[in-house]
Design an enzyme around this catalytic site. Structure first.
Site, short mmCIF file in Angstrom:
data_model
loop_
_atom_site.label_atom_id
_atom_site.label_comp_id
_atom_site.label_asym_id
_atom_site.label_seq_id
_atom_site.Cartn_x
_atom_site.Cartn_y
_atom_site.Cartn_z
N LYS A 106 21.69 26.79 -10.19
CA LYS A 106 20.64 25.98 -10.81
C LYS A 106 20.70 24.58 -10.23
CE LYS A 106 17.58 26.56 -14.18
NZ LYS A 106 17.05 27.88 -14.61
N1 GLU Z 1 13.77 29.14 -13.31
C1 GLU Z 1 13.64 30.54 -13.61
C2 GLU Z 1 14.71 31.00 -14.57
O1 GLU Z 1 15.28 30.23 -15.29
C3 GLU Z 1 13.52 31.41 -12.37
C4 GLU Z 1 14.65 31.33 -11.40
C5 GLU Z 1 14.39 32.07 -10.09
O2 GLU Z 1 13.36 32.71 -9.94
O3 GLU Z 1 15.26 31.97 -9.22
O4 GLU Z 1 14.96 32.16 -14.70
#
Ligand code: GLU
Length: 416
Positions: A106
């Site tokens: 993240k």
């Molecule tokens: N931000 C999204 C989540 O929290 C998607 C992450 C992604 O597609 O890599 O799942």
């Protein structure tokens, strides 16, 4: 640190409950409760007024046992390393529950994008990516959109990375515009996943989703699409709130009109199709389904006792504190945990990455058909595990995830 204490500690509490039931080996337990890599960078940006601002950014690769780190980039004034680490851990468990070959990562930048121009946002994005350039790549770490980031920002991520490596690399990031390698259906995927698991939960709990009443907190990419697609299968969306205000209509809100309104106004506050309400009223509403699709720590011991929904579908990451979750479970409320409920986004990110690496693109029906199959399989895996271990859906989702990551950790063995 966000209000309500450490989000990472909340993640650990959830993890520990499942690891205990699973009888997890203490050594593997230690590995899985520590982030593999945490990067903090300073990103100087020349603002439109000529002054230089320095923004702090993070990228955490929590675990990469199953594949490249995967997870969004969030732009928000309240971003902390604690939060980004918890979100990266949740991505690890989410990818494992969804059975996609990714680890968890993240990113977050402390900034207020609502007060920045497009040029400032582009400059910040490019500098942030340049600062973490050695850590990302199609086989290393693949970012995506999250809170306050979108396909345009992903386009700048892709371009900055491609300029650095000297060739066009589409698979370095997902959630891109369709024209430059994004997948059809990716923008709607998280909301579509929420719709699918809510429909499955209604079947299990024993009510008809057609005509069921729904309240949604958040009208960003997740909340708005969840509301729209749930309305599309016959549910009645009676209440929606966002960062500014909210609207209630017992006869059901016109979500298509609300989407139009939100495009122009950047909020649903003042939408003419109902009466104004606030978040706390939304949570206490007598509805069948509650969809928290905003930020962490929204359902706490303070408001959980007033929740009357039969099903809570966590569109957001970490919307419910561990204590509030225990309370809801004891009252027989069926909570579809974040790492299952919102896994549609990363599942279609996986499809986008696969299409980019093949250089061959699928029709939207194929993307949606595969997403439907993936979400239903994940829902079944978690439900079966919750029955087998006589536990709630969140603990069951962690059991499924931990088991998958632990098995591969053991097989790969210890280096050095
Ligand atoms: N931000 C999204 C989540 O929290 C998607 C992450 C992604 O597609 O890599 O799942």
């Amino acid at each position: 640190m966000a209000a309500g204490g450490s989000i990472f500690n909340a993640m650990l509490q959830e993890f520990d409950g499942a690891a205990r039931l699973l009888g997890l080996d203490p050594g593997i337990w230690k590995i899985l409760t520590n982030p593999k890599r945490q990067i903090a960078v300073s990103c100087p940006v020349q603002m439109d007024n000529g002054e230089i601002e320095v923004f702090t950014g993070y990228r955490v690769q929590y675990n990469i046992t199953l594949g490249p780190a995967k997870g969004g980039i969030r732009y928000h004034p309240d971003v902390t390393l604690d939060e980004v680490t918890a979100l990266a851990a949740w991505m690890t468990w989410k990818c494992a529950v969804a059975h996609v070959p990714f680890g968890g990562g993240k990113g977050g930048v402390i900034c207020d994008p609502t007060r920045m121009s497009r040029r400032e946002l582009e400059a910040l994005t490019r500098r942030y990516i340049a600062e973490i350039i050695d850590a990302i790549g199609p086989d290393k770490d693949v970012p995506a959109p999250d809170v306050n980031t979108n396909d345009q920002i992903m386009a700048w991520v892709m371009d900055t990375y491609s300029m650095h490596v000297g060739h066009t690399s589409t698979a370095v990031v997902t959630g891109k515009p369709i024209e430059m390698g994004g997948s059809l259906g990716r923008r709607e995927a998280t909301g579509r996943g929420v719709m699918i698991v809510t429909r499955e939960a209604a079947k299990y709990v024993g009510f008809d989703i057609k005509g069921a009443t729904v309240a949604v907190q958040g009208f960003g990419n997740v909340g708005s699409v969840s509301a729209d697609l749930l309305a599309g299968i016959g549910a009645k969306i009676v209440a929606v709130t966002d960062w500014k205000g909210g609207v209630y209509n017992a006869a059901g809100l016109d979500i298509a009109r609300m989407l139009d309104f939100a495009k122009g106004h950047k909020t649903i506050d003042g939408f003419p199709g109902g009466e104004p309400i606030d978040n706390e009223q939304l949570f206490t509403m007598d509805v069948d389904v509650l969809v928290p699709a905003a930020l962490e720590n929204q359902i706490t011991l303070e408001n959980a006792p007033a929740i009357r929904a039969k099903v809570v579908a966590e569109g957001a990451n970490g919307p419910t504190t561990p204590e509030a979750h225990r309370h809801l479970h004891e009252r027989g409320i069926f909570v579809i945990p974040d790492i299952l409920a919102n896994a549609g986004g990363v599942s279609t990110s996986y499809f986008e990455w696969v299409q980019n690496r093949h250089g061959y693109f699928w029709e939207e029906e194929e993307v949606n058909r595969r997403l439907e199959a993936k979400m239903c399989e994940a829902f079944r895996d978690v439900l079966d595990t919750s029955v087998r271990y006589r536990t709630d859906m969140r603990t069951a989702a962690y059991i499924v995830a931990i088991n998958r990551v632990a098995t591969v950790t053991r097989m790969r063995g210890m280096y050095a």
